[in-house]
Design an enzyme around this catalytic site. Structure first.
Site, PDB file in Angstrom:
ATOM      1  CG  ASP A 246       6.787  -2.014 -15.776  1.00  0.00           C
ATOM      2  OD1 ASP A 246       7.964  -1.941 -16.180  1.00  0.00           O
ATOM      3  OD2 ASP A 246       6.336  -1.299 -14.862  1.00  0.00           O
TER       4      ASP A 246
ATOM      5  CG  HIS B 118       8.475   5.783 -19.224  1.00  0.00           C
ATOM      6  ND1 HIS B 118       8.864   6.542 -18.144  1.00  0.00           N
ATOM      7  CD2 HIS B 118       8.822   4.497 -18.910  1.00  0.00           C
ATOM      8  CE1 HIS B 118       9.394   5.764 -17.210  1.00  0.00           C
ATOM      9  NE2 HIS B 118       9.395   4.513 -17.663  1.00  0.00           N
TER      10      HIS B 118
HETATM   11  C1  HEM Z   1       5.103   4.183 -11.958  1.00  0.00           C
HETATM   12  C2  HEM Z   1       6.263   4.397 -12.532  1.00  0.00           C
HETATM   13  C3  HEM Z   1       6.712   3.720 -13.796  1.00  0.00           C
HETATM   14  C4  HEM Z   1       6.009   2.973 -14.700  1.00  0.00           C
HETATM   15  C5  HEM Z   1       4.541   2.629 -14.641  1.00  0.00           C
HETATM   16  C6  HEM Z   1       6.929   2.557 -15.735  1.00  0.00           C
HETATM   17  C7  HEM Z   1       6.583   1.797 -16.819  1.00  0.00           C
HETATM   18  C8  HEM Z   1       7.475   1.394 -17.810  1.00  0.00           C
HETATM   19  C9  HEM Z   1       7.113   0.615 -18.966  1.00  0.00           C
HETATM   20  C10 HEM Z   1       5.706   0.116 -19.269  1.00  0.00           C
HETATM   21  C11 HEM Z   1       8.217   0.428 -19.695  1.00  0.00           C
HETATM   22  C12 HEM Z   1       8.328  -0.292 -21.039  1.00  0.00           C
HETATM   23  C13 HEM Z   1       8.530  -1.758 -20.914  1.00  0.00           C
HETATM   24  C14 HEM Z   1       9.832  -2.163 -20.317  1.00  0.00           C
HETATM   25  O1  HEM Z   1      10.881  -2.110 -20.950  1.00  0.00           O
HETATM   26  O2  HEM Z   1       9.800  -2.540 -19.152  1.00  0.00           O
HETATM   27  C15 HEM Z   1       9.300   1.074 -18.998  1.00  0.00           C
HETATM   28  C16 HEM Z   1      10.597   1.090 -19.407  1.00  0.00           C
HETATM   29  C17 HEM Z   1      11.629   1.668 -18.711  1.00  0.00           C
HETATM   30  N1  HEM Z   1      11.532   2.425 -17.581  1.00  0.00           N
HETATM   31 FE1  HEM Z   1       9.848   2.812 -16.550  1.00  0.00          FE
HETATM   32  N2  HEM Z   1       8.171   3.061 -15.435  1.00  0.00           N
HETATM   33  C18 HEM Z   1       8.081   3.768 -14.277  1.00  0.00           C
HETATM   34  C19 HEM Z   1       9.090   4.443 -13.625  1.00  0.00           C
HETATM   35  C20 HEM Z   1      10.401   4.444 -14.033  1.00  0.00           C
HETATM   36  C21 HEM Z   1      11.473   5.064 -13.295  1.00  0.00           C
HETATM   37  C22 HEM Z   1      11.322   5.827 -11.978  1.00  0.00           C
HETATM   38  C23 HEM Z   1      12.620   4.814 -13.989  1.00  0.00           C
HETATM   39  C24 HEM Z   1      14.042   5.214 -13.667  1.00  0.00           C
HETATM   40  C25 HEM Z   1      14.377   6.293 -13.033  1.00  0.00           C
HETATM   41  C26 HEM Z   1      12.252   4.023 -15.166  1.00  0.00           C
HETATM   42  C27 HEM Z   1      13.133   3.563 -16.100  1.00  0.00           C
HETATM   43  C28 HEM Z   1      12.790   2.799 -17.191  1.00  0.00           C
HETATM   44  C29 HEM Z   1      13.759   2.236 -18.106  1.00  0.00           C
HETATM   45  C30 HEM Z   1      15.277   2.358 -18.027  1.00  0.00           C
HETATM   46  C31 HEM Z   1      13.037   1.539 -19.081  1.00  0.00           C
HETATM   47  C32 HEM Z   1      13.593   0.750 -20.266  1.00  0.00           C
HETATM   48  C33 HEM Z   1      13.721   1.624 -21.483  1.00  0.00           C
HETATM   49  C34 HEM Z   1      14.253   0.785 -22.641  1.00  0.00           C
HETATM   50  O3  HEM Z   1      15.402   0.411 -22.570  1.00  0.00           O
HETATM   51  O4  HEM Z   1      13.504   0.495 -23.554  1.00  0.00           O
HETATM   52  N3  HEM Z   1      10.909   3.840 -15.146  1.00  0.00           N
HETATM   53  N4  HEM Z   1       8.818   1.669 -17.847  1.00  0.00           N
END
Ligand code: HEM
Length: 394
Positions: free
Chosen positions: A215, A307
Site C-alpha cells: 500500500d 479499488h
Molecule cells: C482501509 C482503506 C484503504 C485501503 C486498505 C486501501 C488500499 C489501497 C491499495 C492496496 C492500493 C494499491 C497500491 C497503491 O497504489 O498504493 C490503493 C491505491 C489507491 N487508493 Fe486506497 N485504500 C484505502 C482507502 C482509500 C481511500 C479512502 C482513498 C481516497 C478517498 C484511497 C485512494 C487510493 C488511490 C488514489 C490509490 C492509487 C490508485 C492508482 O493511482 O493506482 N484509498 N489503496
C-alpha cells in the site's frame, strides 16, 4: 480523458528533493546507510533528525517513518486569535527543539529529547476553529460531505487543532507528545488520539497494510511541478501558500471477512496482486495499471469495481501517507484493526471526488469502513525564528 498522474514509490519519494526541506535529511540518512556496504569508506551515521524549518511543514512529503500519533485537540471557547497565536509560538518552538534533539523549554526530563529518531511534528487547524476566530480559510479547504459508506463515530471525528507526530522512536514520540500536550493543556483538551504504525520491508520497498496489501505504490511526486500543484496551496492562498489540506479517515478493516477471501479474490478487490503489488495487467509493482486490458472472455482484467480502477477513474491526485492501527483483540478475540488513512491535497475537492467514486462502488467497501473523519488546514512551514500559522494571524 486520461487523468494526469505520476507514479512514485518510496525510493522515488526519498530522491525527490524538491520542495520539502525535510527530504534532505531523510534522504541523506538513507544514502548513508547505502554507503555502509562499501568497506573502503567508513559509513556515515544515518541522519536522526528531520529539519523542522522550511517552505513546507515536515511530516507530509518525507518518507513516512514507522510510528505516528495524531492528536486532535478541542480549543477552549474563551481562546481568541491572539491567545492561539501565542500558543502556536510556544508549540512551534518546542516542536523545533524536540525534532532536533533538544529539550523543550520546560522539559522535566530533557534526557528523553536526546534521540529524536526522525521525529517530525506537524500542525493543522480545524475549519470550525478558523471560522470561530475569524481567521481566513483557504479556498482549497472545506468540509467533507456525508459519504454513503460513512459509519462515523464522534470519538474519532472532528477537532480544532491537529498535532501529528511521526518518528522511529517510541520513546521520542511519547516524550514529544507529553511536552506538546503540556504546552496546550491550559487552552485545549484532547478530543482524540490515533496511533498508527508502518513496517518497512527489510529489503526496502513499499510497506504492507494490515490487510496484507502493498500500500502506497502510486503517489504523486512532490518534487515535480504537477505533484507539487496537487499537494500544496498555490500563490492564491496568500500567506497559506505552501500549506495543504489534510483528510484523516479512520477506516476499520473487517479482517474476519477478509480472511474468507482467497488470494485471487483479494487481488481482484484491489486490482493488484497481493503477492507482489503488481497490477493485474503487469508483472512488477511499478508497471502501469492498464484499465483497458481485457481477458479473452472480453471482461476487463482489472474488475469494474476494483479499488484502483475506481480511484484512478475519479481523475484526481492526492498524496496518501497512511498508517495501520491495531487496538485489539477485544475480549471476544475479535480484531480491531484498520487504517488511519491520511491524504494531503491542495484542494479538498480532490479527495472528495475520489472518496465519492469509491463510495459508489468499490469492492473494498465490504472490508474497510470509515468510522472517523476530520479535515485540517496545514499552514506552510516557517523559517527559524518564525512559527507555524504565523501568516494566518498577520
Ligand atoms: C482501509 C482503506 C484503504 C485501503 C486498505 C486501501 C488500499 C489501497 C491499495 C492496496 C492500493 C494499491 C497500491 C497503491 O497504489 O498504493 C490503493 C491505491 C489507491 N487508493 Fe486506497 N485504500 C484505502 C482507502 C482509500 C481511500 C479512502 C482513498 C481516497 C478517498 C484511497 C485512494 C487510493 C488511490 C488514489 C490509490 C492509487 C490508485 C492508482 O493511482 O493506482 N484509498 N489503496
Amino acid at each position: 480523458m486520461e487523468p494526469k498522474r505520476q507514479r512514485l514509490n518510496r525510493r522515488g519519494l526519498l530522491g525527490a528533493a524538491g520542495g520539502a526541506a525535510a527530504l534532505g535529511a531523510v534522504g541523506a540518512g538513507a544514502a548513508a546507510l547505502g554507503r555502509g556496504s562499501d568497506e573502503t569508506e567508513p559509513a556515515a551515521a544515518p541522519a536522526t533528525t528531520v529539519p523542522f524549518h522550511g517552505a513546507h511543514q515536515a511530516g507530509i512529503t518525507d518518507d513516512a517513518p514507522s510510528q505516528a500519533v495524531l492528536l486532535a485537540l478541542d480549543v477552549n471557547d474563551d481562546v481568541d486569535a491572539d491567545r492561539l497565536a501565542a500558543v502556536m509560538r510556544l508549540l512551534s518552538d518546542d516542536a523545533a527543539r524536540l525534532t532536533q534533539g533538544e529539550a523543550a523549554l520546560a522539559d522535566a526530563d530533557p534526557e528523553l529529547a536526546a534521540e529524536p529518531a526522525l521525529l517530525t511534528v506537524t500542525f493543522g487547524f480545524g475549519l470550525d476553529l478558523l471560522d470561530r476566530l475569524g481567521l481566513s480559510v483557504p479556498a482549497g479547504a472545506g468540509p467533507l460531505p456525508a459519504f454513503s459508506v460513512d459509519r462515523l463515530e464522534d470519538a474519532w471525528s472532528g477537532g480544532d487543532l491537529l498535532i501529528q507526530v511521526c518518528g522511529e522512536g517510541d520513546l521520542a514520540l511519547s516524550h514529544a507528545i507529553r511536552m506538546l500536550v503540556k504546552d496546550s493543556r491550559s487552552f485545549a483538551g484532547v478530543r482524540w488520539a490515533q496511533r498508527g504504525f508502518r513496517q518497512r520491508p527489510a529489503g526496502g520497498g513499499t510497506p504492507r497494510n494490515v490487510l496484507g496489501q502493498i500500500d502506497g505504490t502510486s503517489n504523486p511526486d512532490p518534487g515535480s511541478a504537477d505533484g507539487g500543484e496537487a499537494i500544496w496551496f498555490g500563490p492564491e492562498a496568500g500567506a497559506l501558500a505552501g500549506g495543504t489540506v489534510m483528510a484523516v479517515r479512520r477506516m476499520r478493516t473487517g479482517l474476519d471477512r477478509w480472511d474468507r477471501l482467497d488470494a485471487v479474490g483479494k487481488d481482484r478487490v484491489i486490482g493488484r496482486r497481493i503477492a507482489d503489488g503488481a497490477p493485474l495487467t503487469g508483472e512488477a509493482e511499478d508497471d502501469p495499471v492498464d484499465l483497458d486490458a481485457r481477458e479473452d472472455s472480453g471482461l476487463p482484467v482489472i474488475p469494474t469495481n476494483a479499488h484502483v480502477r475506481r480511484a484512478i477513474e475519479a481523475g484526481e491526485t492526492i498524496l496518501r501517507r497512511s498508517y495501520n492501527y491495531d487496538d485489539g483483540p477485544g475480549p471476544d478475540g475479535e480484531s480491531d484493526t484498520g487504517l488511519v488513512f491520511i491524504a494531503y491535497q491542495a484542494d479538498i475537492g480532490q479527495f472528495i471526488a475520489i472518496q465519492e467514486h469509491l463510495a459508489e462502488a468499490d469492492l473494498l467497501n465490504d472490508y474497510a469502513v470509515p468510522i472517523g473523519s476530520a479535515v485540517f488546514v496545514l499552514p506552510p512551514g516557517c523559517e527559524e525564528g518564525g512559527w507555524i500559522g504565523q501568516g494566518l494571524f498577520a
